[in-house]
Design an enzyme around this catalytic site. Structure first.
Site, PDB file in Angstrom:
ATOM      1  N   SER A   1       4.836  49.650  12.279  1.00  0.00           N
ATOM      2  CA  SER A   1       4.801  50.174  10.908  1.00  0.00           C
ATOM      3  C   SER A   1       6.079  49.868  10.121  1.00  0.00           C
ATOM      4  CB  SER A   1       4.530  51.670  10.939  1.00  0.00           C
ATOM      5  OG  SER A   1       5.454  52.295  11.771  1.00  0.00           O
TER       6      SER A   1
ATOM      7  N   ARG B   1      16.276  50.519  10.416  1.00  0.00           N
ATOM      8  CA  ARG B   1      16.172  51.983  10.450  1.00  0.00           C
ATOM      9  C   ARG B   1      17.495  52.557  10.898  1.00  0.00           C
ATOM     10  NH1 ARG B   1      11.358  53.117  14.386  1.00  0.00           N
ATOM     11  NH2 ARG B   1      12.345  51.277  15.261  1.00  0.00           N
TER      12      ARG B   1
ATOM     13  N   ARG C   1       6.433  43.769  16.237  1.00  0.00           N
ATOM     14  CA  ARG C   1       7.805  44.059  15.781  1.00  0.00           C
ATOM     15  C   ARG C   1       8.697  44.218  16.998  1.00  0.00           C
ATOM     16  NH1 ARG C   1       8.232  49.353  13.291  1.00  0.00           N
ATOM     17  NH2 ARG C   1       9.317  49.900  15.199  1.00  0.00           N
TER      18      ARG C   1
HETATM   19  P1  ADP Z   1       8.682  54.223  20.728  1.00  0.00           P
HETATM   20  O1  ADP Z   1       7.713  53.191  21.190  1.00  0.00           O
HETATM   21  O2  ADP Z   1       8.174  55.607  20.852  1.00  0.00           O
HETATM   22  O3  ADP Z   1       9.238  53.900  19.371  1.00  0.00           O
HETATM   23  P2  ADP Z   1      11.311  53.405  21.736  1.00  0.00           P
HETATM   24  O4  ADP Z   1      11.476  52.687  23.023  1.00  0.00           O
HETATM   25  O5  ADP Z   1      11.473  52.595  20.521  1.00  0.00           O
HETATM   26  O6  ADP Z   1       9.895  54.157  21.782  1.00  0.00           O
HETATM   27  O7  ADP Z   1      12.336  54.622  21.700  1.00  0.00           O
HETATM   28  C1  ADP Z   1      12.428  55.468  20.582  1.00  0.00           C
HETATM   29  C2  ADP Z   1      13.846  55.515  20.048  1.00  0.00           C
HETATM   30  O8  ADP Z   1      14.745  55.903  21.091  1.00  0.00           O
HETATM   31  C3  ADP Z   1      14.387  54.199  19.537  1.00  0.00           C
HETATM   32  O9  ADP Z   1      14.017  53.979  18.183  1.00  0.00           O
HETATM   33  C4  ADP Z   1      15.890  54.376  19.714  1.00  0.00           C
HETATM   34  O10 ADP Z   1      16.445  55.115  18.634  1.00  0.00           O
HETATM   35  C5  ADP Z   1      15.979  55.214  20.968  1.00  0.00           C
HETATM   36  N1  ADP Z   1      16.148  54.336  22.141  1.00  0.00           N
HETATM   37  C6  ADP Z   1      15.179  53.828  22.925  1.00  0.00           C
HETATM   38  N2  ADP Z   1      15.697  53.046  23.902  1.00  0.00           N
HETATM   39  C7  ADP Z   1      17.025  53.056  23.733  1.00  0.00           C
HETATM   40  C8  ADP Z   1      18.125  52.441  24.426  1.00  0.00           C
HETATM   41  N3  ADP Z   1      17.947  51.669  25.501  1.00  0.00           N
HETATM   42  N4  ADP Z   1      19.379  52.677  23.965  1.00  0.00           N
HETATM   43  C9  ADP Z   1      19.593  53.471  22.898  1.00  0.00           C
HETATM   44  N5  ADP Z   1      18.605  54.071  22.211  1.00  0.00           N
HETATM   45  C10 ADP Z   1      17.333  53.876  22.609  1.00  0.00           C
HETATM   46 MG    MG Z   2      10.393  52.294  18.818  1.00  0.00          MG
END
Ligand code: ADP
Ligand code: MG
Ligand code: MG
Length: 513
Positions: free
Chosen positions: A158, A489, A133
């Site tokens: 998921s 989401r 994903r």
């Molecule tokens: P995980 O693998 O734990 O899901 P993510 O990289 O997806 O980690 O980060 C978790 C959440 O943090 C994302 O779903 C988003 O809401 C927020 N996030 C992560 N990176 C960014 C970014 N560069 N800009 C804005 N929000 C972010």
């Molecule tokens: Mg994530």
């Protein structure tokens, strides 16, 4: 956002009767159609029989999402699938990145050791399956809207099961309820794209199951879902299972096995016979199935490995003939460090032009490159030292999120928490993290129904595009590469994290505008 969304969409429901009617309809539809989760212990109380379910958090209305961005994300998924299949095959590349983070990250070091142990005796399965994903937010640059990748998930991606149901919920409401509202939303004004996420992911699992072939030992073959103890998001996983049965004329046996019980209920046939992974039915031990596909919805974080035997269990999977979804190498391809190196411009890369090496085709390269935002290492290279300056500066840090090599939500550090965190860890371990520019999507408003209560206000949407890929690690041949629907989401705009399972976000679907 283009003005076609109109000032009154999504409407604010000030009338209590109107609001209650819509909420009741959603409460009933979600339970009737399995858009649901198991309750947390605090809500479940004394549900010792395990019979309770509750509605998953959802938006009352599908959020507006730019059509061009949606289509771009869908169109590029096959290229992302192939890119990550190629990365999974490049052991040397992954090894170099593991070395950079493993010093401050035992979990990654332990995963790598599982791979090394299996490599030493030789892998017996060369087929690999990815249920991926790719997650994005919309970035607004003047009038220009562009998707920017948040991250790429290669393990336990998921919500494909619940997401298909959320699209159906909003489609249902668009036929029955929205036209009856005072601010009446005619059905013809809602462009709600189809979403086959559950079927698409199930089709990927089915393809791997068939590619495995018949058991040489004469056992029936099966798919095993490896799950966490006390998993609340069980219906999301069940929807994939149900889709698997409905999409295939011959039933495919599917079993759910807690990750913690792998060594109790599975054994390996001897190497001389092929190291098949054998699953002995706990309720009927005289029945043995050969595992064709081991689908991990667990094992992505340290909490699933509380003791050495859990690592032995992962080793047993990895050295078996089962097609693991994912293999250790594919899981490691999903490290944030990989994403950072891919997003590093050629001029400053310490590992020259990683993206170009994996994607020599120019149009594909440009299409992928466009979706990247700035991501920096926190090592001692010149780029890393500059990133350290930004991360530790009390003003500059406000533009960034700092991420460790973790999955599942709740692990990142945002804005001013970054310098604070860096002070807590030894400087020689800073390289285990990456620093990423925050993406700030255009502001939107929606109402979230969570635990029976409404939360109205500014929201941020994150689009995930699913893809499935089956390839041969030995020959590099990609046997199957498909898109598999989407996830939207949505979270309150005051929340940094967006994970639904982690309790921050909610399920949504796209109204294309
Ligand atoms: P995980 O693998 O734990 O899901 P993510 O990289 O997806 O980690 O980060 C978790 C959440 O943090 C994302 O779903 C988003 O809401 C927020 N996030 C992560 N990176 C960014 C970014 N560069 N800009 C804005 N929000 C972010
Ligand atoms: Mg994530
Ligand atoms: Mg992730």
């Amino acid at each position: 956002m283009p003005s076609s969304t109109g000032p009154s969409y999504p409407p604010t429901l000030n009338d209590v009767l109107e609001r209650n009617r819509l909420v009741q309809t959603i409460k009933d539809w979600t339970i009737a159609n399995g858009l649901a989760v198991r309750p947390p212990p605090t809500v479940a109380g004394d549900d010792t029989e395990g019979i309770l379910a509750m509605s998953a958090p959802v938006t009352l209305f599908p959020s507006p999402f730019p059509k061009t961005c949606f289509e771009e994300a869908q169109d590029i998924q096959a290229q992302y699938n192939e890119l990550y299949a190629r990365i999974s095959q490049d052991e040397e590349f992954l090894s170099s990145l593991v070395q950079e983070v493993a010093g401050g990250d035992d979990f990654i070091a332990n995963l790598w050791n599982v791979h090394l142990r299996v490599k030493e005796e030789g892998y017996v399965q060369s087929l690999a399956l990815g249920l991926f994903r790719s997650d994005y937010m919309v970035h607004q640059d003047g009038d220009n809207l562009q998707i920017k990748q948040v991250e790429f998930n290669t393990i336990a991606s998921s919500f494909g099961g619940l997401s298909a149901q959320t699209t159906l919920l909003h489609k249902y409401l668009s036929k029955t309820e929205y036209p009856l509202l005072k601010s009446g939303i005619p059905r013809s004004t809602l462009d709600l794209p189809a979403n086959h996420s559950a079927e698409g992911l199930a089709a990927g699992l089915g393809a791997a199951f068939h590619a495995y072939g018949k058991s040489a030992l004469g056992h029936p073959t099966c798919i095993v879902f490896l799950v966490q103890d006390g998993e609340r998001n069980v219906f999301d996983q069940r929807h994939l299972e149900y889709a698997l049965q409905s999409s295939d004329s011959e039933p495919i046996p599917v079993f759910r096995l807690p990750f913690s019980q792998i060594l109790t209920h599975t054994t390996l046939a001897p190497s001389s016979r092929g190291r098949q992974l054998l699953y002995h039915l706990p309720h009927n031990p005289s029945l043995t199935f050969e595992v064709a596909v081991a689908y991990l919805r667990a094992g992505y974080g340290p909490s699933d490995y509380p003791d050495p035997s859990a690592w032995e269990a992962r080793y047993q999977l990895e050295r078996s003939a089962a097609i693991t979804c994912p293999s250790v190498l594919t899981q490691l391809a999903g490290m944030k460090k990989v994403q950072q190196v891919l997003a590093t411009p050629e001029s400053v890369s310490s590992i020259p032009s990683a993206l170009r090496r994996f994607v020599p085709d120019e149009p594909a390269y440009s299409a992928l490159w466009k979706t990247f935002t700035n991501i920096y290492p926190l090592d001692t290279t010149p780029a890393g030292l500059e990133a350290r300056r930004l991360a530790t500066d009390s003003e500059e840090c406000k533009k960034y999120v700092m991420k460790p090599q973790r999955e599942g939500g709740g692990n990142n550090f945002y804005r001013t928490a970054i310098p604070q965190r860096l002070r807590e860890i030894p400087e020689e371990h800073w390289g285990s993290y990456i620093l990423m520019e925050l993406i700030t999507p255009p502001p939107l408003v929606n109402t979230i129904l969570r635990n029976g209560r409404l939360e109205h206000g500014g929201v941020i949407c994150e689009l995930g595009i699913y893809g499935t890929c089956l390839w041969d690690q030995a020959t590099g041949e990609v046997l199957r590469n498909e898109g598999a629907g989407y996830l939207l989401r949505t979270k309150g705009d005051k929340s940094e994290e967006g994970g639904v399972a982690a309790g921050y976000g909610c399920m949504d679907s796209c109204r294309l505008v």
